[in-house]
Design a protein around this motif. Structure first.
Motif, PDB file in Angstrom:
ATOM      1  N   GLU A  82       0.822  -1.215   0.000  1.00 31.82           N
ATOM      2  CA  GLU A  82       0.000   0.000   0.000  1.00 31.82           C
ATOM      3  C   GLU A  82       0.852   1.260   0.000  1.00 31.82           C
ATOM      4  OE1 GLU A  82      -2.517  -0.476   3.365  1.00 31.82           O
ATOM      5  OE2 GLU A  82      -3.907  -1.869   2.331  1.00 31.82           O
ATOM      6  N   ALA A  83       2.067   1.184   0.549  1.00 32.39           N
ATOM      7  CA  ALA A  83       2.965   2.347   0.554  1.00 32.39           C
ATOM      8  C   ALA A  83       3.718   2.503  -0.766  1.00 32.39           C
ATOM      9  CB  ALA A  83       3.961   2.222   1.701  1.00 32.39           C
ATOM     10  N   GLY A  84       3.580   1.534  -1.663  1.00 33.39           N
ATOM     11  CA  GLY A  84       4.243   1.641  -2.958  1.00 33.39           C
ATOM     12  C   GLY A  84       5.694   1.220  -2.945  1.00 33.39           C
ATOM     13  N   VAL A  85       6.066   0.323  -2.008  1.00 29.76           N
ATOM     14  CA  VAL A  85       7.449  -0.158  -1.935  1.00 29.76           C
ATOM     15  C   VAL A  85       7.787  -0.954  -3.199  1.00 29.76           C
ATOM     16  CG1 VAL A  85       8.901  -1.837  -0.722  1.00 29.76           C
ATOM     17  CG2 VAL A  85       7.588  -0.146   0.575  1.00 29.76           C
ATOM     18  N   SER A  86       9.022  -0.818  -3.673  1.00 24.41           N
ATOM     19  CA  SER A  86       9.434  -1.513  -4.897  1.00 24.41           C
ATOM     20  C   SER A  86       9.791  -2.971  -4.653  1.00 24.41           C
ATOM     21  CB  SER A  86      10.629  -0.796  -5.527  1.00 24.41           C
ATOM     22  OG  SER A  86      10.256   0.484  -5.987  1.00 24.41           O
ATOM     23  N   GLY A  87      10.454  -3.267  -3.523  1.00 20.57           N
ATOM     24  CA  GLY A  87      10.864  -4.630  -3.279  1.00 20.57           C
ATOM     25  C   GLY A  87      11.230  -4.857  -1.837  1.00 20.57           C
ATOM     26  N   LEU A  88      11.341  -6.138  -1.451  1.00 24.28           N
ATOM     27  CA  LEU A  88      11.661  -6.530  -0.083  1.00 24.28           C
ATOM     28  C   LEU A  88      12.841  -7.495  -0.111  1.00 24.28           C
ATOM     29  CD1 LEU A  88      10.981  -6.767   2.995  1.00 24.28           C
ATOM     30  CD2 LEU A  88       9.407  -8.622   2.373  1.00 24.28           C
ATOM     31  N   ALA A  89      13.824  -7.269   0.774  1.00 30.23           N
ATOM     32  CA  ALA A  89      14.952  -8.189   0.945  1.00 30.23           C
ATOM     33  C   ALA A  89      14.966  -8.638   2.393  1.00 30.23           C
ATOM     34  CB  ALA A  89      16.261  -7.512   0.571  1.00 30.23           C
ATOM     35  N   ALA A  90      15.020  -9.957   2.632  1.00 30.03           N
ATOM     36  CA  ALA A  90      14.816 -10.438   4.001  1.00 30.03           C
ATOM     37  C   ALA A  90      15.668 -11.662   4.301  1.00 30.03           C
ATOM     38  CB  ALA A  90      13.334 -10.774   4.207  1.00 30.03           C
ATOM     39  N   TRP A  91      15.838 -11.901   5.616  1.00 27.87           N
ATOM     40  CA  TRP A  91      16.443 -13.135   6.103  1.00 27.87           C
ATOM     41  C   TRP A  91      16.154 -13.233   7.590  1.00 27.87           C
ATOM     42  CZ3 TRP A  91      17.734 -17.571   4.375  1.00 27.87           C
ATOM     43  CH2 TRP A  91      18.492 -18.464   5.166  1.00 27.87           C
ATOM     44  N   ASP A  92      15.740 -14.424   8.026  1.00 23.66           N
ATOM     45  CA  ASP A  92      15.471 -14.666   9.435  1.00 23.66           C
ATOM     46  C   ASP A  92      16.650 -15.453   9.993  1.00 23.66           C
ATOM     47  OD1 ASP A  92      14.647 -15.574  11.946  1.00 23.66           O
ATOM     48  OD2 ASP A  92      12.544 -15.595  11.331  1.00 23.66           O
ATOM     49  N   LEU A  93      17.524 -14.800  10.739  1.00 19.89           N
ATOM     50  CA  LEU A  93      18.733 -15.441  11.257  1.00 19.89           C
ATOM     51  C   LEU A  93      18.397 -16.567  12.223  1.00 19.89           C
ATOM     52  CD1 LEU A  93      21.831 -15.388  11.255  1.00 19.89           C
ATOM     53  CD2 LEU A  93      21.727 -13.747  13.157  1.00 19.89           C
ATOM     54  N   ALA A  94      17.365 -16.364  13.052  1.00 20.44           N
ATOM     55  CA  ALA A  94      17.009 -17.382  14.040  1.00 20.44           C
ATOM     56  C   ALA A  94      16.419 -18.617  13.364  1.00 20.44           C
ATOM     57  CB  ALA A  94      16.009 -16.804  15.050  1.00 20.44           C
ATOM     58  N   LEU A  95      15.568 -18.412  12.362  1.00 17.81           N
ATOM     59  CA  LEU A  95      14.929 -19.519  11.671  1.00 17.81           C
ATOM     60  C   LEU A  95      15.856 -20.171  10.645  1.00 17.81           C
ATOM     61  CD1 LEU A  95      12.195 -21.019  11.437  1.00 17.81           C
ATOM     62  CD2 LEU A  95      11.567 -19.391   9.637  1.00 17.81           C
ATOM     63  N   GLY A  96      16.780 -19.332  10.114  1.00 20.21           N
ATOM     64  CA  GLY A  96      17.688 -19.839   9.097  1.00 20.21           C
ATOM     65  C   GLY A  96      17.029 -20.014   7.749  1.00 20.21           C
ATOM     66  N   ALA A  97      15.936 -19.318   7.514  1.00 18.46           N
ATOM     67  CA  ALA A  97      15.211 -19.438   6.242  1.00 18.46           C
ATOM     68  C   ALA A  97      14.213 -18.294   6.146  1.00 18.46           C
ATOM     69  CB  ALA A  97      14.492 -20.789   6.159  1.00 18.46           C
ATOM     70  N   ILE A  98      13.588 -18.166   4.967  1.00 20.73           N
ATOM     71  CA  ILE A  98      12.500 -17.218   4.786  1.00 20.73           C
ATOM     72  C   ILE A  98      11.189 -17.991   4.923  1.00 20.73           C
ATOM     73  CG2 ILE A  98      11.346 -15.665   3.178  1.00 20.73           C
ATOM     74  CD1 ILE A  98      14.025 -14.975   2.006  1.00 20.73           C
ATOM     75  N   PRO A  99      10.318 -17.633   5.844  1.00 22.72           N
ATOM     76  CA  PRO A  99       9.088 -18.400   6.077  1.00 22.72           C
ATOM     77  C   PRO A  99       8.204 -18.466   4.831  1.00 22.72           C
ATOM     78  CG  PRO A  99       9.465 -16.812   7.837  1.00 22.72           C
ATOM     79  CD  PRO A  99      10.440 -16.496   6.768  1.00 22.72           C
ATOM     80  N   ALA A 100       7.541 -19.581   4.645  1.00 25.12           N
ATOM     81  CA  ALA A 100       6.665 -19.763   3.483  1.00 25.12           C
ATOM     82  C   ALA A 100       5.515 -18.769   3.494  1.00 25.12           C
ATOM     83  CB  ALA A 100       6.133 -21.197   3.474  1.00 25.12           C
ATOM     84  N   ASP A 101       5.020 -18.374   4.679  1.00 24.27           N
ATOM     85  CA  ASP A 101       3.899 -17.416   4.730  1.00 24.27           C
ATOM     86  C   ASP A 101       4.315 -16.048   4.218  1.00 24.27           C
ATOM     87  OD1 ASP A 101       4.823 -16.031   7.495  1.00 24.27           O
ATOM     88  OD2 ASP A 101       4.862 -18.213   7.723  1.00 24.27           O
ATOM     89  N   LEU A 102       5.598 -15.670   4.415  1.00 22.97           N
ATOM     90  CA  LEU A 102       6.083 -14.400   3.878  1.00 22.97           C
ATOM     91  C   LEU A 102       6.194 -14.481   2.355  1.00 22.97           C
ATOM     92  CD1 LEU A 102       7.173 -11.545   4.246  1.00 22.97           C
ATOM     93  CD2 LEU A 102       9.452 -12.525   4.605  1.00 22.97           C
ATOM     94  N   VAL A 103       6.684 -15.620   1.849  1.00 20.97           N
ATOM     95  CA  VAL A 103       6.784 -15.791   0.403  1.00 20.97           C
ATOM     96  C   VAL A 103       5.402 -15.708  -0.235  1.00 20.97           C
ATOM     97  CG1 VAL A 103       7.495 -17.346  -1.450  1.00 20.97           C
ATOM     98  CG2 VAL A 103       8.874 -17.183   0.636  1.00 20.97           C
TER      99      VAL A 103
END
Length: 491
Positions: free
Chosen positions: A70-91
């Motif tokens: 809604e804010a018009g962001v172009s892209g997202l870059a992420a990493w969850d150090l504790a989980l060691g992966a990007i959660p499927a719900d975020l994808v």
């Protein structure tokens, strides 16, 4: 800069998780956040970095990604150090909102991503905007500064009072203005606000008479291209300021006509019917009359004309509902950190129409002289005197040469001040109060919490030290005027 460019940066080693068909989106800036709903802090076209601290349950991914979209962001870059992966719900949330998602390698710090992106953005802007800004240098008279700032981004043009001249309002314009006025040298980084300030005139004029540019980040970390871009922007702003100054200088004839009482010329200029207030000002120290003119034009509410009259600056301000003297005092007070003692003295007249503007200008100039005298006696960077502070005797004193005024005060009050200093007798205050109550022994004693005989003794001592007779009206008047020269309006 496009999202696709991120994949070509060897230090980052970013991987696309979803959104391969959206990689031509432009990036305006890079932001790191761990807020669940950061939408109010985003302006659009950012690359957002996150460590997913905000995620406490799968449903949070939908809230977070929806706010970015809604804010018009172009892209997202992420990493969850504790989980060691990007959660499927975020994808899934990014796929649903068509928001490109990048995976940041575990050994790459977000600070590294930010540094690389900002460096590329600065270089791209410098290369792409040099020609555009050069054209705007020639076209700015027709387009204004906002069009230029839209191209540059993350910049604001402000007056030293904190007024936003062009661009979106920054977080704390007053704090930026104070930093600009008080910085030991310019440009200057303001860590608390995360911004750097630059003069427009480059030191050619005092800061209180200049505009300044506020730009995000620490200029010390900028690449040469971004510094060059800011220099070019300052030159463009200076052109616009000069254009406005040229317009203001054309009003000098109106000020001269008002001072001369030339009603016909005032009528031709459209000043015949509306009421106006005259304001006179002069500066001390390194402030030139032309600098004071720029300061006064900024400090007054909607001045109709601001011009030089001899060595003073005189302005004509339409009389509306505002208190011109109060607004001028408040605006000049904001400039006080950048002014020397006795920096600016100003006088404000009563309201007048065209036939009375000559008297109004004279009244303002008398008030300005009184303001200058007060500043000399009680050093202050700003002093504004209103017309209603000008009693008949004050007008008389304002027209007396400084050396005569000083000698008059010395002869009458110096013996009393010296006696008070040695004996702690409070003769000056007693005399002032006694005159204030028209020679009433009882009222003076009550006001000073003294016995009547103590007041009589002190007044007798005043007469002995000065050789004056306070039963004589002329001697009372002399003391009254001397106390006014000393600053007799003290509590």
């Amino acid at each position: 800069m496009r999202l696709r460019s991120l994949l070509a940066m060897p230090r980052l080693r970013l991987e696309v998780v979803t959104g391969e068909d959206e990689l031509d989106r432009a990036i305006r800036w890079v932001v790191t956040t761990d807020l669940l709903d950061p939408g109010r802090y985003l302006r659009g076209r950012e690359l957002v970095l996150t460590g997913l601290v905000w995620r406490t349950r799968p449903a949070d991914s939908e809230t977070f990604v929806r706010a970015l979209a809604e804010a018009g962001v172009s892209g997202l870059a992420a990493w969850d150090l504790a989980l060691g992966a990007i959660p499927a719900d975020l994808v899934e949330a990014c796929r649903r909102h068509r928001l490109p998602l990048f995976k940041v390698p575990e050994d790459v710090a977000f600070a590294t991503v930010t540094e690389e992106v900002v460096r590329q953005l600065s270089a791209d802007r410098a290369a792409d905007l040099t020609a555009v800004l050069d054209r705007h240098r020639r076209l700015v008279e027709g387009t204004g500064l906002d069009a230029v700032l839209d191209l540059v981004g993350h910049c604001h043009v402000l007056a030293p009072t904190g007024r936003v001249v062009a661009g979106p309002p920054p977080h704390d314009p007053g704090a930026l203005a104070e930093a600009f006025l008080t910085a030991p040298r310019l440009p200057h980084h303001v860590p608390a606000l995360g911004m750097s300030v630059f003069p427009v005139a480059g030191g050619a004029v005092p800061r209180v008479a200049d505009w300044f540019i506020a730009s995000e980040g620490d200029f010390g970390d900028w690449p040469p291209e971004r510094r060059d871009l800011t220099t070019e922007l300052a030159a463009i702003v200076a052109i616009e300021r000069a254009r406005l100054d040229d317009s203001a200088r054309s009003h000098r004839d109106l000020v001269a006509a008002a001072a001369a009482g030339d009603v016909a010329r005032l009528r031709d200029a459209g000043l015949a019917d509306a009421p106006y207030v005259a304001v006179a000002a002069a500066g001390g120290g390194d402030l030139r009359p032309e600098d004071v003119r720029a300061v006064l034009a900024e400090a007054l509410p909607r001045p109709r004309a601001v011009g030089l009259l001899d060595d003073e600056v005189v302005a004509l301000v339409p009389a509306g509902g505002e208190d011109v003297a109060a607004e001028a005092r408040a605006a000049l007070g904001l400039l006080a950190p950048g002014l020397p003692h006795g920096g600016i003295a100003a006088g404000v007249s009563d309201v007048a129409t065209a036939p009375g503007l000559r008297a109004a200008v004279e009244e303002a100039r008398y008030a300005r002289r009184l303001a200058a005298a007060r500043s000399a006696e009680r050093p202050s960077p700003v002093c504004v005197v209103r017309h209603d502070e000008l009693a008949t005797h004050v007008l008389l004193l304002a027209s007396v040469p400084d050396d005569v005024r000083r000698m008059f005060k010395v002869r009458l009050l110096d013996p009393l001040e010296e006696y008070d200093r040695v004996h702690g007798a409070d003769l000056v205050r007693t005399l002032e109060t006694w005159l204030q109550y028209s020679g009433s022994w009882t009222r003076c004693a009550e006001r000073l919490h003294l016995h009547v005989n103590s007041v009589r003794y002190r007044i007798q001592r005043v007469q002995e030290l000065t050789g004056r007779d306070l039963s004589r009206p002329e001697d009372r008047v002399d003391f009254f005027l001397a106390l006014r020269l000393m600053g007799g309006d003290r509590p």
